[in-house]
Design a protein around this motif. Structure first.
Motif, short mmCIF file in Angstrom:
data_model
loop_
_atom_site.label_atom_id
_atom_site.label_comp_id
_atom_site.label_asym_id
_atom_site.label_seq_id
_atom_site.Cartn_x
_atom_site.Cartn_y
_atom_site.Cartn_z
N GLY B 86 27.95 37.78 37.07
CA GLY B 86 28.76 38.92 36.67
C GLY B 86 30.21 38.72 37.07
O GLY B 86 30.54 37.74 37.74
N PRO B 87 31.07 39.64 36.69
CA PRO B 87 32.48 39.50 37.05
C PRO B 87 32.66 39.72 38.54
O PRO B 87 31.84 40.36 39.19
N SER B 88 33.72 39.19 39.03
CA SER B 88 34.08 39.35 40.43
C SER B 88 34.24 40.83 40.75
O SER B 88 34.88 41.56 40.02
N ALA B 89 33.61 41.27 41.84
CA ALA B 89 33.63 42.69 42.15
C ALA B 89 33.80 42.88 43.64
O ALA B 89 33.60 41.96 44.42
N ASP B 90 34.18 44.09 44.02
CA ASP B 90 34.29 44.40 45.43
C ASP B 90 32.95 44.13 46.13
O ASP B 90 31.89 44.47 45.61
N GLY B 91 33.06 43.53 47.33
CA GLY B 91 31.84 43.20 48.05
C GLY B 91 31.44 41.76 47.88
O GLY B 91 30.63 41.26 48.65
N ASP B 92 32.00 41.07 46.91
CA ASP B 92 31.73 39.64 46.77
C ASP B 92 32.17 38.93 48.04
O ASP B 92 33.23 39.23 48.60
N ILE B 93 31.36 37.99 48.47
CA ILE B 93 31.70 37.22 49.66
C ILE B 93 31.55 35.74 49.34
O ILE B 93 30.57 35.33 48.70
N ALA B 94 32.52 34.93 49.78
CA ALA B 94 32.46 33.49 49.51
C ALA B 94 32.90 32.72 50.74
O ALA B 94 33.77 33.17 51.50
N LEU B 95 32.29 31.57 50.90
CA LEU B 95 32.70 30.65 51.95
C LEU B 95 33.53 29.54 51.31
O LEU B 95 33.12 28.96 50.31
N GLN B 115 36.37 37.79 51.35
CA GLN B 115 35.63 38.94 50.86
C GLN B 115 36.54 39.73 49.92
O GLN B 115 37.73 39.90 50.19
N ARG B 116 35.94 40.22 48.84
CA ARG B 116 36.73 40.99 47.89
C ARG B 116 36.75 42.44 48.37
O ARG B 116 35.71 43.10 48.41
N ILE B 117 37.92 42.92 48.79
CA ILE B 117 38.06 44.26 49.33
C ILE B 117 39.14 44.98 48.54
O ILE B 117 40.27 44.50 48.45
N ASP B 118 38.78 46.12 47.96
CA ASP B 118 39.72 46.89 47.14
C ASP B 118 40.41 46.00 46.10
O ASP B 118 41.63 46.07 45.92
N GLY B 119 39.64 45.13 45.52
CA GLY B 119 40.15 44.31 44.43
C GLY B 119 40.82 43.02 44.84
O GLY B 119 41.08 42.16 44.00
N ALA B 120 41.10 42.85 46.13
CA ALA B 120 41.81 41.64 46.56
C ALA B 120 40.91 40.78 47.45
O ALA B 120 40.15 41.30 48.27
N TRP B 121 40.99 39.48 47.28
CA TRP B 121 40.27 38.57 48.17
C TRP B 121 40.99 38.49 49.51
O TRP B 121 42.16 38.13 49.56
#
Lengths: 545, 545
Positions: B86-95, B115-121
Motif C-alpha cells: 500500500g502507499p506510505s502511511a503514518d506508522g510505517d517503520i523502516a530500518l 518512522q512516518r509521523i504526521d506525514g514526514a519520515w
C-alpha cells in the motif's frame, strides 16, 4: 508523558541468553540467534556484513568480547502482529538499544532489531560499538598527534606518515614486527634518510606501523599483533608485508605509508586495499637505516590513497632537492614515458579468470577512449624459473641478515615466517650463485622490454582473500606476478583501476605498471594519466541498448 | 530468494536530505529529522543519548562530520500501516543501514530506524559509527602498544600507564598541553623518578596523555586538542587538569593515570569520571622531571578504576623499596589510620543540595552498618579566606615558573588559562607574603584536625557539568572544597561512592578522605575498607516497608 511499554519476558530472556553467549564467545549459540538468510545485517567498526553466512564466517575470526555488564536496555516495540497488548506472536518486531560497561573500563553500545520468527526471537539486524581502544595494535606499534612533527613548511606540509617498523627513527627502536626483536633492540642514533626526507618536506609522522615479521611475507598477518583490517574489504587479508602502513592509509589514519617492497610488499597491500603503491627503482631511495630483508631486491616506496599525493611524495623524495641522497646513477627522471603498453602474457596468465576479464574490459575501454594507447602482448619469460631463482637469492640474503638472530631465538617467530627462514638456512653458496646466474638474462630481457614502452598487467591474481581462506596457492601465483619487477630492479606502481565481485562485496584489484629504471617520477605521472583516462571512460553516459 | 523490497521514494529523499544536513553540519535541519519526545535514541562511541533534547544539546558540541559518500544503503521495512504494497502511511517503520566512505579514508556505519509521523519520515533511533581515528587526540598526545615497556616482572607487571604530559621521559619532550611549548621543547635527557618508579615496578607506559594547559585549570578542556570524553557521563566535562589520564583510565585505555594535583587536578577528574584518585602528601613523591605549576602545592598521584590497583601502586611507589627517593621525612606509613571521621562543615556547605543529601544518606548507611565508625562535624575554617590566599601564592609561583614564557608567546595559550596567568602576573611580593602568612594557621588547624581522625566530605559540589554548562560558579565552589588539603599538604583520596541523578543519567560523585601527612598508604587502605563497607550496605536485602 506516557509510561514506556514493558519488554516481553521472552524477549528479555532471549537478550540475556544472547549476551551470555557473547561473553562466553559461544559461536554456535551466536549463530543461532541471528536470523537465517541473506537479509540479516551485522555491522561494527570494521564494516557491514550482509547475510547470515557472512556474519558467521567473520565471527569465527573475531575472538571473544572482554568481560562486561549491561548497564541500560532501551526497548522500543516496532511492530506487533498480535495487536496492541496482545500476546507475543510471530511477526513481532522490537528494537533493543543497550549500553554495556566493560569491567576493564570503557563502554559499548549495541543496537539490535529482534523479530519473532517461528516462535523464537531472532536478531535481523545488529550494530555493535565496542569500547574504542587507545590504538589499533594490529595497525600500529605507536602513534601520536603528532608522533613526530616535521618542518612546518614544505611541499608535504600537512601530510601524515605511517612508517613501517623497519626504519630507524632517532631515539626509537626498530621492531621488525617481532616483540622479542623489539625488546632487544637499542634506540637508533639517527633517522633513516627515507624518513628524514619526508620530515624535511613538511610531512609529520603519525606513528610506527606494523609489518609482517622481518617483512618476509605478503599475507599481512602477524601472529604477535594480529591481522590489520583491510580498509576496502570486510574480513579480508590486508596484504603484506607493509600491512600496517597500508591499513593506516586506507583507514584514513595517515596520508602516506612509508614502506618497503622486496617481493611485492608494497604492491600487494596496495592492490588488496585499493591504494596507490610505488615500488621505486632498486637503489634509487637510499636504504640506510632500513632493516634489510634481501639487499639485491629491497626497495623503499610509498602507499597513498590517491595519485596526486603519491606524485607530491615522489616529486620531493626522488628529486635532487628533496632527497638526502643528492644524486643517483639514473639522473633526473623528468621526461615523460612513452604512451605505449606491453601486456606480459605469462604474468597475465597467473591472474584469476575474473581478473583477466576485468583487465581485458579495461584495455578495451582504453582502446575506445579519446587518448587510446597502443597495447601489445609480449613474453616476460618463464615465471617458475624466475621465481625459483629469485626465492633462492632472497632466501640466501635473508639468512645472512637474520639467520644468526633466528638461531639464537628459537620459537620467537611465527610458524609461516619461521618455515621460510628454515628453508633459507639450507641454501648453499652454489645454489645462490647458480640462481644469480639464472636471474641475469631474465633481468636483461625485462629491461629491454621497458626500453620504449611500459608493462601493464593486474598487480595480483585477484581481490584480497578472506582471512579464513587457504592462501598458499594465491601466494604462489602472486609472487610470480610481483617478482619480475624485483628481479630487474624496475620501478613498479599499483593503481586501483579494477573492481571485482567478491563474497563480501565489490573488491579492488590494482593495475601494475612497470617502467625503465630511474623513471619513477614519470611513472607516477603516467599512472595518473592512465587513471584519469579510465575515469573518463566510466563517467561517459551509458549507451542505451 | 525473494527480491528485496524497494525503498519508498519519500524515505530515500528524507535519507538523502538528512545526509546532506550531516555533511553541512546544519544543526536545525538535523534536529528536525529526529523525532520529538523523550523516547528518541542516538548513540555512538561516546555513549547513548535518550530524548530529543539531549541529542540536540550534544550535537551542538560535536562539530561537523568529515566529507563522505554513502556507499551502500540497506532497506528493511519493519512495519507497514497502509498494508503490504500500500502507499506510505503514518506508522510505517523502516530500518536503514548505510555504509559511508570518507574521502580522507576510512568507513563509517549508520543504523537508523525511520518512522512516518504526521506525514514526514523521522528518525526514532540512530546508532552511528564514524571511522575509527588512529588515536583520540583529545585524550592522547602519543600512545603505543607498548609505548615504553617496563620491567617484565614486578608488583605492577601487566599494568599500563597514561602519563600526564608534564613528566620527563628520556628522549621525549614535555608538551604541557600547549602545541607551541611542545614544539620548542627539547627531548628530555632522563626520566622523571615518578615515571621510572612505575617502569621499575613492572608497569608499561601506554602513552603520553593530555593535560589542561600548564595544569592551570580544573575543567578538563583544552582549546588546542579538544575536550576528552567523560568516561562516565555522556557529554560532560572530564575534569582537569589531569583530563587525559583520567579519560584514558575511565575508557579502559590504561590502568593507571600518572597525574599531578595542585588545587584538585587529580581529585576533580576522579570524582567526575567515577575513578579512584590519590593526591599524595606534599613532597612525598619526588617531583624531579615534573613541570611545576606552583611548587608549594604541586603533588604527584595516581588515578585508577579500582582501589586494589591504587593500593598496588601506592604500596610500591611510596615504599622504600619501590621509590627512587629512598627516604622521606615522614618515615614508613604502615600503621592503620584511626576509624574515626570528621565532617568539615564549611566544605560540605559548598556541595550542591542533592550531593549533600546523598552524602548524608551514605553516612547514615555507614552508621547503620556492621562496622560503624564515629562521625563528628568540625570547622575547617573560612574557605573564602583560605582559597583567596591559596590562589595568591599559587599565582605568584605559577608566574615565576611560566611568566617569562607567557610574555614571549602572546596568544599561544587559550583564553581562560591566559586570563589566570594575566591575574597572576599582577601579584606583588607583598601580596604573596601576606597570603603565605594567612595560610600558615589554616594549615596548622587542618593538620591538627587530622591528628587522630580522617576528614570526609564530597570531593566536589556535584556531578560533572555538561560541556555546554557555564562552569564559573561550579569552579569557585570546587576549588573551595579542594584547596584546603593542598594548603595543608595533606594526602587526599577521592573514592567513587556517590551516585547522583543528572540530565544524561546517573553520574558519579567522589567522597574525599584527608589524613595526616605521610599516611598515604594507610589512607588508601582505609578508603578501601570504607568502600567495601559501603558496598556491603548496598548489597543487603532491601527492607520491606
Amino acid at each position: 508523558m506516557t509510561k514506556p511499554p514493558e519488554m516481553p519476558a521472552d524477549l528479555r530472556a532471549a537478550f540475556d541468553a544472547y549476551e551470555r553467549a557473547i561473553v562466553a564467545n559461544d559461536l554456535d549459540a551466536l549463530d543461532a540467534f541471528f536470523a537465517p538468510g541473506t537479509e540479516t545485517l551485522r555491522g561494527d567498526t570494521s564494516g557491514l556484513l550482509v547475510g547470515h553466512d557472512a556474519i558467521s564466517g567473520f565471527r569465527s575470526l573475531r575472538g571473544g568480547v572482554p568481560p562486561r555488564e549491561i548497564a541500560e536496555i532501551h526497548y522500543r516495540p516496532l511492530a506487533s502482529a498480535g495487536g496492541p497488548g496482545g500476546p507475543s506472536a510471530d511477526g513481532d518486531i522490537a528494537l533493543l538499544v543497550s549500553v554495556s560497561h566493560f569491567l576493564g573500563g570503557g563502554r559499548g553500545l549495541q543496537t539490535q532489531v529482534w523479530q519473532r520468527i517461528d516462535g523464537a526471537w531472532l536478531i535481523t539486524a545488529a550494530h555493535v560499538t565496542l569500547r574504542t581502544p587507545a590504538l589499533d595494535r594490529t595497525i600500529w606499534r605507536s602513534v601520536g598527534d603528532p608522533f613526530l612533527q616535521g618542518r612546518w613548511e614544505g611541499p608535504l606540509a600537512g601530510l601524515t606518515v605511517a612508517v613501517k617498523d623497519l626504519f630507524a627513527i632517532a631515539g626509537f627502536r626498530i621492531g621488525a614486527g617481532n616483540p622479542t626483536f623489539l625488546e632487544e633492540a637499542r634506540p637508533e642514533k639517527s633517522t633513516a634518510p627515507a624518513v628524514a626526507d619526508l620530515l624535511r618536506g613538511g610531512a609529520s609522522l603519525r606513528g610506527i606501523a606494523r609489518t609482517d615479521e622481518f617483512a618476509y611475507s605478503i599475507a599481512g598477518d602477524n601472529v604477535h599483533y594480529g591481522t590489520p583490517p583491510n580498509g576496502a574489504v570486510v574480513g579480508a587479508l590486508p596484504g603484506g608485508s607493509s600491512s600496517g602502513p597500508a591499513s593506516a592509509v586506507a583507514g584514513g589514519h595517515a596520508d602516506i605509508g612509508l614502506a618497503t617492497d622486496t617481493a611485492g610488499s608494497i604492491r600487494v597491500p596496495a592492490s588488496y586495499q585499493g591504494l596507490w603503491g610505488l615500488r621505486t627503482t632498486h637503489g634509487l631511495v637510499p636504504r640506510q637505516g632500513m632493516l634489510p630483508l634481501a639487499q639485491s631486491f629491497d626497495t623503499i616506496g610509498w602507499l597513498t590513497r590517491d595519485g596526486e599525493t603519491l606524485q607530491r611524495v615522489a616529486d620531493w623524495c626522488l628529486s635532487y632537492d628533496g632527497s638526502a641522497s643528492t644524486e643517483n646513477v639514473y639522473g633526473a627522471s623528468g621526461a615523460d614515458l612513452p604512451w605505449r603498453f606491453l601486456v606480459p602474457e605469462e604474468i597475465l596468465a597467473c591472474a584469476e579468470p575474473a581478473t583477466r576479464d576485468a583487465f581485458s574490459r579495461l584495455l578495451a575501454a582504453l582502446a575506445a577512449s579519446e587518448d587510446p594507447p597502443p597495447f601489445r602482448a609480449v613474453h616476460s619469460g618463464d615465471l617458475d624459473t624466475t621465481f625459483a631463482a629469485f626465492r633462492t637469492v632472497q632466501g640466501a640474503e635473508a639468512w645472512r641478515n637474520d639467520g644468526e638472530w633466528m638461531r639464537a631465538h628459537p620459537g620467537a617467530v611465527g610458524p609461516a615466517v619461521a618455515e621460510r627462514f628454515r628453508i633459507a638456512s639450507g641454501i648453499t653458496p652454489v645454489d645462490e650463485a647458480a640462481a644469480r646466474a639464472e636471474l641475469e638474462p631474465i633481468a636483461a630481457h625485462l629491461a629491454e622490454l621497458v626500453d620504449g614502452a611500459v608493462l601493464i598487467f593486474p598487480t595480483v591474481p585477484g581481490p584480497a582473500p578472506q582471512r579464513t581462506a587457504d592462501v598458499d596457492a594465491v601466494r604462489a601465483a602472486t609472487l610470480r606476478m610481483t617478482a619480475p619487477a624485483a628481479v630487474a630492479g624496475l620501478p613498479s606502481i599499483s593503481v586501483p583501476l579494477l573492481t571485482l565481485p567478491a563474497p563480501a562485496g565489490p573488491a579492488p584489484v590494482g593495475v601494475c605498471l612497470v617502467s625503465r629504471a630511474g623513471t619513477d617520477i614519470a611513472l607516477v605521472r603516467l599512472a595518473r594519466r592512465l587513471a584519469a583516462l579510465v575515469a573518463s571512460t566510466r563517467s561517459r553516459p551509458t549507451e542505451t541498448s
